[in-house]
Design a protein around this motif. Structure first.
Motif, mmCIF file in Angstrom:
data_model
loop_
_atom_site.group_PDB
_atom_site.id
_atom_site.type_symbol
_atom_site.label_atom_id
_atom_site.label_comp_id
_atom_site.label_asym_id
_atom_site.label_seq_id
_atom_site.Cartn_x
_atom_site.Cartn_y
_atom_site.Cartn_z
ATOM 1 N N ASN A 1 0.853 -1.185 0.000
ATOM 2 C CA ASN A 1 0.000 0.000 0.000
ATOM 3 C C ASN A 1 0.887 1.232 0.000
ATOM 4 O OD1 ASN A 1 -1.787 2.144 0.761
ATOM 5 N ND2 ASN A 1 -3.217 0.590 1.517
ATOM 6 N N VAL A 2 0.945 1.911 -1.151
ATOM 7 C CA VAL A 2 1.782 3.090 -1.314
ATOM 8 C C VAL A 2 0.875 4.309 -1.342
ATOM 9 C CG1 VAL A 2 3.499 4.263 -2.733
ATOM 10 C CG2 VAL A 2 3.491 1.760 -2.607
ATOM 11 N N ASP B 1 7.644 3.133 5.163
ATOM 12 C CA ASP B 1 8.009 4.509 4.855
ATOM 13 C C ASP B 1 7.127 5.434 5.690
ATOM 14 O OD1 ASP B 1 9.440 6.456 2.825
ATOM 15 O OD2 ASP B 1 7.326 7.073 2.881
ATOM 16 N N GLU B 2 7.730 6.409 6.393
ATOM 17 C CA GLU B 2 6.972 7.277 7.280
ATOM 18 C C GLU B 2 5.920 8.082 6.533
ATOM 19 O OE1 GLU B 2 9.434 9.768 9.596
ATOM 20 O OE2 GLU B 2 10.402 8.127 10.700
ATOM 21 N N LEU B 3 6.211 8.505 5.320
ATOM 22 C CA LEU B 3 5.301 9.360 4.572
ATOM 23 C C LEU B 3 4.230 8.580 3.831
ATOM 24 C CD1 LEU B 3 4.552 12.207 3.607
ATOM 25 C CD2 LEU B 3 6.175 11.890 1.712
ATOM 26 N N LYS B 4 4.643 7.528 3.126
ATOM 27 C CA LYS B 4 3.714 6.824 2.237
ATOM 28 C C LYS B 4 3.242 5.484 2.776
ATOM 29 C CE LYS B 4 5.405 9.032 -1.962
ATOM 30 N NZ LYS B 4 5.821 8.862 -3.371
ATOM 31 N N GLY B 5 3.663 5.125 3.976
ATOM 32 C CA GLY B 5 3.269 3.836 4.523
ATOM 33 C C GLY B 5 4.202 2.736 4.086
ATOM 34 N N GLN B 6 4.277 2.533 2.782
ATOM 35 C CA GLN B 6 5.217 1.578 2.189
ATOM 36 C C GLN B 6 5.728 2.126 0.874
ATOM 37 O OE1 GLN B 6 2.551 -1.998 2.189
ATOM 38 N NE2 GLN B 6 4.318 -3.043 3.085
ATOM 39 N N VAL B 7 6.939 1.745 0.522
ATOM 40 C CA VAL B 7 7.486 2.043 -0.800
ATOM 41 C C VAL B 7 8.193 0.788 -1.310
ATOM 42 C CG1 VAL B 7 7.746 4.525 -0.454
ATOM 43 C CG2 VAL B 7 9.612 2.973 0.193
ATOM 44 N N PRO B 8 8.210 0.610 -2.622
ATOM 45 C CA PRO B 8 8.892 -0.576 -3.171
ATOM 46 C C PRO B 8 10.385 -0.363 -3.327
ATOM 47 C CG PRO B 8 7.818 0.642 -4.931
ATOM 48 C CD PRO B 8 7.501 1.375 -3.655
ATOM 49 N N ASP C 1 13.111 -3.429 7.062
ATOM 50 C CA ASP C 1 12.290 -2.668 8.003
ATOM 51 C C ASP C 1 12.905 -2.594 9.396
ATOM 52 O OD1 ASP C 1 10.375 -2.061 6.133
ATOM 53 O OD2 ASP C 1 9.097 -3.781 6.600
ATOM 54 N N GLY C 2 14.125 -3.116 9.541
ATOM 55 C CA GLY C 2 14.822 -2.995 10.809
ATOM 56 C C GLY C 2 14.508 -4.076 11.816
ATOM 57 N N ARG C 3 13.904 -5.160 11.364
ATOM 58 C CA ARG C 3 13.641 -6.274 12.280
ATOM 59 C C ARG C 3 14.180 -7.540 11.622
ATOM 60 N NH1 ARG C 3 8.951 -5.373 9.453
ATOM 61 N NH2 ARG C 3 8.039 -7.229 8.495
ATOM 62 N N GLU C 4 14.444 -8.537 12.397
ATOM 63 C CA GLU C 4 15.002 -9.785 11.883
ATOM 64 C C GLU C 4 13.921 -10.850 11.842
ATOM 65 O OE1 GLU C 4 17.897 -10.811 10.628
ATOM 66 O OE2 GLU C 4 18.835 -8.841 10.711
ATOM 67 N N GLU C 5 13.538 -11.260 10.635
ATOM 68 C CA GLU C 5 12.637 -12.395 10.483
ATOM 69 C C GLU C 5 13.455 -13.682 10.582
ATOM 70 O OE1 GLU C 5 9.463 -12.479 10.221
ATOM 71 O OE2 GLU C 5 8.946 -10.376 9.893
ATOM 72 N N PRO C 6 12.851 -14.778 11.061
ATOM 73 C CA PRO C 6 13.585 -16.049 11.107
ATOM 74 C C PRO C 6 14.075 -16.452 9.716
ATOM 75 C CG PRO C 6 11.523 -16.188 12.335
ATOM 76 C CD PRO C 6 11.487 -14.898 11.589
ATOM 77 N N VAL C 7 15.314 -16.837 9.629
ATOM 78 C CA VAL C 7 15.880 -17.285 8.362
ATOM 79 C C VAL C 7 15.698 -18.792 8.254
ATOM 80 C CG1 VAL C 7 17.957 -17.429 6.939
ATOM 81 C CG2 VAL C 7 17.557 -15.410 8.363
ATOM 82 N N PRO C 8 15.001 -19.287 7.222
ATOM 83 C CA PRO C 8 14.787 -20.729 7.114
ATOM 84 C C PRO C 8 16.101 -21.494 7.082
ATOM 85 C CG PRO C 8 13.410 -19.535 5.544
ATOM 86 C CD PRO C 8 14.361 -18.533 6.129
ATOM 87 N N SER C 9 16.110 -22.653 7.714
ATOM 88 C CA SER C 9 17.321 -23.476 7.706
ATOM 89 C C SER C 9 17.592 -24.035 6.323
ATOM 90 C CB SER C 9 17.183 -24.630 8.702
ATOM 91 O OG SER C 9 16.119 -25.479 8.336
#
Length: 628
Positions: free
Chosen positions: A499-500, A530-537, A602-610
């Protein structure tokens, strides 16, 4: 679309007639009188009063029909320098003896057996031996580590675990036995015995519960096929990347045999006497369906390949296998063909291999971009058929059914819904979306035979995960659209819609534009906060071989790609960042780790699949993915 249209319409309006006719392609110990049990929706069951044995249908019946000396399985292992062929009679006999060994270890009808093996013939033998006894196998991909393996052992609660001592890759040996031991130390459930196939490259150290494969089969009596209810489970396959309790996809015996037998003839146009190669792993659903079961059910020869058939040092390994074994139908993932195109853009290795036996290339596992389709079709000179399905369905939802009717190909589309699948594209209110309008792809219930009837031990989770968003329909989790001709375009997971600034945009559509550039070998677009647009690609591309070494190419290509998206999609896409990278992080099955990339960006670590193919690729990307 005469033959297809009539068949598809009949499959939905008179599904019981349709599947009764399809069931005639299977041997039954008790024929189905009742085709569909719809008494307890949404838990529909196919062929509820019938009995059969899947192993008999895959092996014994071909021997009884006089085809015992026909090749059933070709094992091609460049990592060990081995090529071995098994006739239907030889494979039947090995399966029967190993089934006898499992029976001697206490395995019977309904018991579970976890299989943790490399791509060796014994993995196929173990799967079919379980089917022969009426036991339920659960194959765990060899790339999974102890934690994931322990979770699956605890959920399946197997009586026996069957494992190889190691797996072999081009550049390393993966020692499975220590991983299994660590998993069993962590798991709460304790299987009675572990059968270990010792490989000379790295034998495993045995514990008290362990018995070698050789000792297990020594003196074992060949077991006969045990008839089971069509609704009894054949296997449980846990979806990859799960957190918490793993999600076990259940596959029943009867619907599975009927659906896969029908699919080989009508989708893949492949049958007895043909050679079929699914370039996958038995740990994935493609390996279950189209390495092991479907080709053997159809009486075709199946190829089992140990090693990585693409990438350095030999981008021509695919075509060598096709040539050496006379492959008629090849099934592969688009990422494999993109890797080949990157290393061999002119297709010189295809020409040298002389792939005259090949009749068609089927591709699935991720979206087939038009550029990869065009390259493969031009270089191979055979139909390139996209098809779309899921672990949950077990066989294609949408495809061009070449055995039924060879239909025109539309690049970017897996063609049309397969008979039996009532596929709809719906808007958020559940109404059907007009042609050309994107929405959520759902399948009206009941799902056809071969699809999951539920999750292992968790009916409530089955309903909550798949059947609650749009009552009366199965939620695929993918978004897409139909065109005016009834062709389905699958644009990717619905969580890949971003959602941009209030505009919902498909990252798949942007990827399609990036992939159209002549210099791009692979690409991915992710949405970041993104702070302004919510999300950007943000876009990431891998250039074709040779171009990445030209000093001016990366910056030039990135600028051209930004402009290309602006021209074709519009400024609303807001794609202002395209970065050229050496490689994209993927699992060993070829799926790009989009979720992991989004989390890092986004500054967070998602689990990396083994199952990540090369952790170093992700480590290199962290420098450009992390927010500034």
């Amino acid at each position: 679309m005469g033959a297809y249209r009539d068949t598809y319409h009949r499959s939905l309006t008179d599904s019981e007639w349709f599947w009764r006719a399809a069931a005639a392609g299977v041997d039954w110990t008790r024929m189905p009188m009742r085709i569909l049990d719809a008494d307890r929706p949404p838990f529909f069951r196919w062929f509820p009063d019938a009995e059969l044995n899947t192993c008999h249908n895959a092996l014994d019946r071909h021997v009884h029909a006089g085809r015992g000396e026909t090749t059933a399985l070709v094992y091609d292992s460049p990592v060990t320098g081995t090529v071995r062929r098994y006739t239907f009679r030889e494979l039947r006999d090995e399966v029967a003896v190993f089934a006898g060994a499992l029976r001697r270890l206490g395995v019977g009808r309904g018991d579970r057996v976890v299989i943790y093996m490399a791509m060796v013939p014994e993995a196929v033998v173990a799967m079919l031996a379980c089917a022969r006894l009426g036991a339920v196998h659960s194959v765990v991909f060899g790339g999974f580590g102890p934690k994931e393996l322990a979770a699956r052992i605890d959920d399946a609660r197997p009586k026996v675990v069957v494992a190889t001592s190691c797996g072999i890759e081009a550049s390393r040996i993966v020692r499975y036995k220590p991983l299994l031991d660590a998993a069993l130390d962590e798991a709460e459930h304790r299987p009675g015995r572990c059968v270990i196939l010792q490989r000379e490259q790295a034998p495993g150290e045995l514990r008290d519960r362990d018995v070698t494969w050789a000792d297990a089969v020594a003196g074992a009596m060949a077991a006969q096929c045990v008839p089971v209810a069509a609704t009894d489970p054949l296997y449980v396959l846990y979806t990859s990347g799960t957190t918490g309790r793993p999600k076990g996809i259940v596959r029943d015996n009867g619907g599975h045999a009927v659906a896969l037998t029908w699919s080989m003839a009508n989708i893949f146009d492949c049958g007895a006497g043909d050679v079929f190669w699914a370039a996958s792993d038995v740990g994935w659903v493609v390996g279950h369906s189209y390495i092991v079961y479907a080709p053997l059910l159809a009486g075709a020869t199946t190829v089992l390949y140990e090693g990585k058939p693409v990438g350095t040092p030999d981008a021509g390994a695919f075509w060598r296998v096709v040539r050496d074994h006379g492959v008629n139908v090849l099934f592969a993932a688009p990422t494999a063909i993109r890797a080949i195109r990157k290393e061999d853009p002119d297709g010189a290795r295809i020409d040298r291999a002389r792939t005259k036996s090949l009749r068609a290339l089927f591709m699935a596992g991720e979206r087939l971009d038009p550029q990869t389709y065009e390259w493969a079709a031009q270089r191979l000179g055979v139909p390139v058929v996209d098809n779309w399905w899921q672990t949950e369905t077990g066989w294609p939802i949408a495809a061009s059914p070449r055995g039924l009717e060879a239909m025109p190909i539309k690049p970017g589309s897996p063609s049309v819904p397969v008979p039996g699948f009532d596929v709809r594209v719906v808007l958020p209110d559940g109404s059907d979306a007009p042609a050309g309008t994107e929405g959520s792809i759902v399948i009206r219930l009941p799902l056809p035979p071969g699809c999951l009837p539920t999750l292992w031990g968790d009916d409530e989770r089955f309903v909550g995960s798949y059947l609650s968003a749009f009552p009366g329909s199965y939620l695929t989790g993918d978004g897409g659209r139909f065109d005016e001709d009834g062709y389905l375009f699958v644009m990717g997971r619905t969580d890949d819609v971003i959602n941009v600034a209030g505009h919902r945009l498909s990252t798949g559509a942007m990827e399609e534009v990036l992939a159209s550039h002549h210099a791009v070998a692979e690409c991915v677009v992710i949405g970041v906060e993104d702070e302004l647009k919510g999300q950007v690609p943000r876009g990431f591309v891998v250039l074709k071989a040779g171009l990445e070494h030209q000093e001016a190419a990366p910056g030039t290509v990135a600028a051209e790609l930004v402009q290309l998206v602006r021209e074709r999609i519009g400024a609303v896409a807001s794609l202002r960042s395209v970065q050229v990278v050496a490689a994209l992080p993927k699992t060993r099955s070829g799926k790009i780790l989009r979720r992991t990339m989004r989390g890092i960006a986004d500054g967070r670590e998602e689990p990396v699949p083994s199952t990540i193919e090369d952790p170093a690729v992700l480590d290199a990307l962290r420098q450009v993915l992390r927010p500034s």
